[in-house]
Design an enzyme around this catalytic site. Sequence first.
Site, PDB file in Angstrom:
ATOM      1  N   GLY A   1      -9.662  38.105   4.835  1.00  0.00           N
ATOM      2  CA  GLY A   1      -9.022  36.945   5.436  1.00  0.00           C
ATOM      3  C   GLY A   1      -7.959  36.355   4.531  1.00  0.00           C
TER       4      GLY A   1
ATOM      5  CB  CYS B   1     -14.638  31.547  -0.519  1.00  0.00           C
ATOM      6  SG  CYS B   1     -15.439  31.989   1.034  1.00  0.00           S
TER       7      CYS B   1
END
Lengths: 385, 385
Positions: free
Chosen positions: A69, A324
Amino acid sequence: MIYLDSNATTRIDPEVVDAMLPFLTEHYANPSSGYKAGRLVKRAVTGARQQVANLLNAEPDEIIFTGCGTESNNAVIQSLWHTPPAGRQVISARSEHSAVIEPLKPWQQDGGRVTWLDVDRHGRIDLAQLESALDDGPTALVTLMWANNETGVLQSIPDIVRLAHDRGVPVHTDAVQACGKLPIDVRQCPVDYLSLSGHKFHAPKGVGALFASRRARLRPWLLGGGQEGGHRSGTENVAGVVALGRAAELMASHLRQGDMARIEALRDRFETGLTRTFPNAEIHAAGAPRLPTTCSVQLPGLDAAGLLILLDQRGVCASAGSACHSAAVHPSHVLEAMGYDAEHAARTLRFSFSRFNTAPEIDQALDHLAAAATIMRREQSRLTS
Amino acid sequence: MIYLDSNATTRIDPEVVDAMLPFLTEHYANPSSGYKAGRLVKRAVTGARQQVANLLNAEPDEIIFTGCGTESNNAVIQSLWHTPPAGRQVISARSEHSAVIEPLKPWQQDGGRVTWLDVDRHGRIDLAQLESALDDGPTALVTLMWANNETGVLQSIPDIVRLAHDRGVPVHTDAVQACGKLPIDVRQCPVDYLSLSGHKFHAPKGVGALFASRRARLRPWLLGGGQEGGHRSGTENVAGVVALGRAAELMASHLRQGDMARIEALRDRFETGLTRTFPNAEIHAAGAPRLPTTCSVQLPGLDAAGLLILLDQRGVCASAGSACHSAAVHPSHVLEAMGYDAEHAARTLRFSFSRFNTAPEIDQALDHLAAAATIMRREQSRLTS
């Protein structure tokens, strides 16, 4: 192990592994090779592209496979940078993922302007503020995430698209958390760019995609052999792409079957139990539309880092916000944008759910959490007495 | 199937699949997650980085995992573009892979200078030409491939490094074809940057690495959560990275055991048989140092495209040059750089070998090639009579 951290990454669906395994064993040819073995692999890549397109109601030629992503987000922002006139503004929000915030920093450093929208206590932007930002100067891009990774709160992407398109401004949405969990139809909600990541919906890590509408400008970012329509050269991650396609197909099927209602019921069961044990718990974005899979909660008087260690000892995986980020422990910029202070963030836990969770797991996790809180309170009172 | 196209991509080693499978099943946590399951995955990524470093005699912090060799090449070139002073020259060669040639085109378009070295009939650059190019103006980078993908010819990277470093110019080498097939020691041959790709040495597609020496400048190219030392953000392709590490370890071990001599013997067996059947066959770069795995050959009077179809019908996979290009059939720019014309290129086949090939396969492939040539000649004489 009770895995309640599906916003960080998901368990890979065994059906997805089954789909990709042949491409790690017998079907190893290069999809660019002209012989039968290569054509078989190419067909698999083509099929996967269709499967991902289907999830979004897009056309296959609007899907570009990427490595993650983050790559999808970076590609859009860097691409728009090269679209003249230079120096125009990008509109984003303070609660975006670092994979949008960080690539916007060079935009600013290189002379562009970034307008950071505020978010309210629920983490939602103010559409009126968006509108005035749009009217405040030529705008290259609006980039706002569909669902927040920490709280699950949703932005109203259809309204955002309407406001931006009324002024001819393209819209990118980081849909990494939303994709496969909410119905997304890029014809009904005509975003120009959309990022998704396989490992957030039961495909492996290392494969993502960028939807770029046929009308969208896109500058190639990896140059070479011309794969992915020339936008992203490099031999395709065949097994990963096949996995992503199969995972997209499975998510679409589960969505149709109402799987999210079942996951939401689990989440609600968890939150009901939570507020019974912790009457002062504050569930973030509870008063706003949010992902059915996410519970971000502040437990007053309890240090999240300590609780997570005790939960880990009991086999419960949860997080203190976004996973993340590599290593660095820092207060959540998302909660900060929502008006909470660092102390509040330090007492915040995130539990996130998937179709692999069960009601007994939820109940056990609640028991473990209650036990961990008891230990924490005892330790804390010992330290302060 | 007799797979003689290992320069296009390799069969994934079953031991590599075994190493990665746990990370597609039970070990699915995010390596950035703090709990036990996440730490286990992080350790696997750390271990893989060490394994890749070992293959090159590098330090683990000099290894950045990427999605493919193309990404590694692009990252270096784009990184150097941002190193002042702007507009300096890059020195490369006409026979480079498109993953170097294509990203150098924007360098030229944006006002930089690219000096394309010629190559001789064997595909080797002239070191004297490199030296005068280096003396002809400030140089940002020399980028030359270690081994050519079409012919296997080797550039003398140690000499290239010496000439460039004498003038303070950093050297990048696309070692995608060389890595694991030749001993590479970045301390003995101190290149500044080196690209490698897993699928060229029995790891899956979709994972590569960039070696960047500690002294080398490198600008981050994917911005976000800060993974890969901040250079390449995005959740790690854990299974791919573990596979790459294991494949690197296996290649190093096979190299030590003299596997390349065995593969070279197979290649020589093939070439001996070939010249017996086709006395006028011209083997490219036969008079120069080249990879032990590669045979690029021109068969006079025989159309390569037709032969490949007939070979494919017989289960033999080979190629007409690089398979790294999507679809498009075009004459090889590598052979063109070596002074051959388009007709010559259209009669050129590439056979490339790996440790999974056997002597009986070689002999069968030769029989199939002879049979295919007989059919081709019959068809061609029918068409011309």
